[in-house]
Design an enzyme around this catalytic site. Structure first.
Site, short mmCIF file in Angstrom:
data_model
loop_
_atom_site.label_atom_id
_atom_site.label_comp_id
_atom_site.label_asym_id
_atom_site.label_seq_id
_atom_site.Cartn_x
_atom_site.Cartn_y
_atom_site.Cartn_z
N HIS A 182 -17.00 -36.55 37.26
CA HIS A 182 -15.63 -36.79 36.82
C HIS A 182 -15.91 -37.89 35.88
CE1 HIS A 182 -14.85 -34.10 40.40
NE2 HIS A 182 -13.52 -33.70 39.61
N SER A 202 -17.51 -45.38 34.24
CA SER A 202 -18.83 -45.26 35.18
C SER A 202 -20.12 -44.55 34.31
CB SER A 202 -18.65 -44.08 35.94
OG SER A 202 -17.88 -42.81 35.65
N ASP A 261 -15.61 -38.81 41.46
CA ASP A 261 -14.55 -39.67 41.25
C ASP A 261 -13.47 -38.85 40.43
OD1 ASP A 261 -12.72 -41.89 40.65
OD2 ASP A 261 -13.84 -42.47 38.99
N1 SAM Z 1 -15.37 -41.97 36.68
C1 SAM Z 1 -14.66 -42.43 35.76
C2 SAM Z 1 -14.78 -44.10 35.70
O1 SAM Z 1 -15.17 -44.52 36.63
O2 SAM Z 1 -15.09 -44.70 34.71
C3 SAM Z 1 -13.39 -42.21 35.63
C4 SAM Z 1 -13.12 -40.74 36.13
S1 SAM Z 1 -11.29 -40.29 36.19
C5 SAM Z 1 -10.73 -41.11 37.59
C6 SAM Z 1 -11.27 -38.77 36.59
C7 SAM Z 1 -11.58 -37.95 35.38
O3 SAM Z 1 -11.99 -36.32 35.85
C8 SAM Z 1 -10.67 -37.75 34.27
O4 SAM Z 1 -10.93 -38.00 33.18
C9 SAM Z 1 -10.19 -35.85 34.34
O5 SAM Z 1 -9.88 -35.54 32.94
C10 SAM Z 1 -11.65 -35.62 34.80
N2 SAM Z 1 -11.36 -34.24 35.52
C11 SAM Z 1 -10.51 -33.68 36.29
N3 SAM Z 1 -10.89 -32.46 36.96
C12 SAM Z 1 -12.11 -32.33 36.44
C13 SAM Z 1 -13.14 -31.54 36.93
N4 SAM Z 1 -12.66 -30.45 37.85
N5 SAM Z 1 -14.33 -31.64 36.67
C14 SAM Z 1 -14.69 -32.56 35.69
N6 SAM Z 1 -13.80 -33.62 35.20
C15 SAM Z 1 -12.53 -33.39 35.87
#
Ligand code: SAM
Length: 296
Positions: free
Chosen positions: A42, A103, A170
């Site tokens: 994510h 990340s 995440d």
């Molecule tokens: N990991 C990032 C960081 O630390 O900078 C932040 C991630 S943020 C908390 C979660 C992200 O997951 C969002 O941008 C959202 O759009 C994405 N997301 C939501 N559902 C998802 C899925 N099933 N697969 C991949 N990405 C997804």
């Protein structure tokens, strides 16, 4: 679905915890010669402006990263925290904190030529921004962006050819089903590749699924006979309060945790002094605290 945008939250206290842990894990994992595969299920947008409109709307970094660097700790920063602050400083210049790395950029900074990074992101706008941000790195085939479900997408890459991998999970936990999906993803991944390192971020909020997730991950690690580490950071009470007009005030995210299966053996020592300093510098009320447990 997809109302969550990490840009509103970048650099908050949860990012301070998550990214300090992530960096400490990677520092250790990149010491070994063998190629490392990093999977960020994510990914978000990759880079965030701390002086942009999104960040200003929430000002969460003001109570997170910016508060950390503005504070005067009683003792010098613990080395893991110092490393994290210096890493963010590397994205900024001229004494202004204007950029916060997500990340994907934290991970990419540590990759050696032989290492690979896979990033999953599904939000249409964030996928576009992430793609544009990563393109600036000229990283070629070392970094791949997949616009698909990270929970499912991970499966086809495990086990990786080099047998060395870190998975960062995440999610935004926008929907409560995410808690079950995290557990199912890690359980499946452990079956495919039991020696991988799995790092899961989760919010600590008054919701049964959030409470249960670290317990379930601990059971999974113990049943698989694998070591684990669990770090939490609380900056304030989770209780609802009332403003001067009697309106209920929601506290915002009060706490979060990182659960790591197969952590580097150096991780606990790296976090031991860093976590109390996060509490000291980021506390918003008397409920602020941290915990650090390990087992297996
Ligand atoms: N990991 C990032 C960081 O630390 O900078 C932040 C991630 S943020 C908390 C979660 C992200 O997951 C969002 O941008 C959202 O759009 C994405 N997301 C939501 N559902 C998802 C899925 N099933 N697969 C991949 N990405 C997804």
């Amino acid at each position: 679905m997809f109302s969550y945008r990490h840009a509103f939250h970048a650099g908050n206290h949860a990012d301070v915890l998550k990214h300090t842990v992530l960096l400490a894990i990677l520092r250790h994992m990149t010491l070994k010669e063998t190629a490392l595969n990093v999977f960020d299920t994510h990914a978000g947008a990759g880079l965030y402006r701390l002086d942009g409109d999104y960040a200003k709307t929430s000002e969460e970094a003001t109570e997170g990263f910016l508060k950390l660097v503005a504070g005067k700790p009683k003792t010098p920063f613990a080395s893991a925290l110092q490393d994290y602050v210096e890493m963010v400083a590397g994205f900024n210049s001229g004494g202004h904190w204007s950029v916060y790395p997500g990340s994907p950029f934290i991970i990419q900074q540590l990759l050696r030529e032989r290492d690979k990074l896979k990033l999953w992101e599904m939000h249409p706008t964030d996928t576009k921004t992430l793609t544009a941000n990563i393109a600036q790195l000229d990283a070629g085939r070392q970094v791949a962006i997949l616009r698909e479900d990270g929970f499912e997408g991970l499966k086809k890459f495990l086990p990786p050819p080099s047998r060395r991998a870190l998975v960062l999970c995440d999610p935004s936990f926008e929907v409560k089903h995410d808690y079950a999906r995290v557990h199912a993803m890690v359980a499946d991944a452990m079956q495919r590749f039991s020696t991988g390192t799995y790092a899961v971020w989760y919010p600590i909020i008054p919701r049964p699924e959030a409470h249960d997730l670290p317990k379930k991950l601990k059971t999974l690690a113990n049943k698989s006979g694998k070591p684990w580490l669990h770090a939490t950071l609380t900056v304030k009470s989770s209780k609802l309060t009332q403003d001067e007009h009697g309106e209920v005030v929601r506290p915002g995210l009060p706490a979060s945790g990182m659960f790591v299966i197969n952590p580097p053996h150096t991780l606990k020592a790296a976090l031991k002094d860093a976590l109390p300093q996060m509490v000291e510098l980021l506390k918003q009320d008397q409920n602020a605290t941290s915990t650090l447990e390990s087992g297996g």
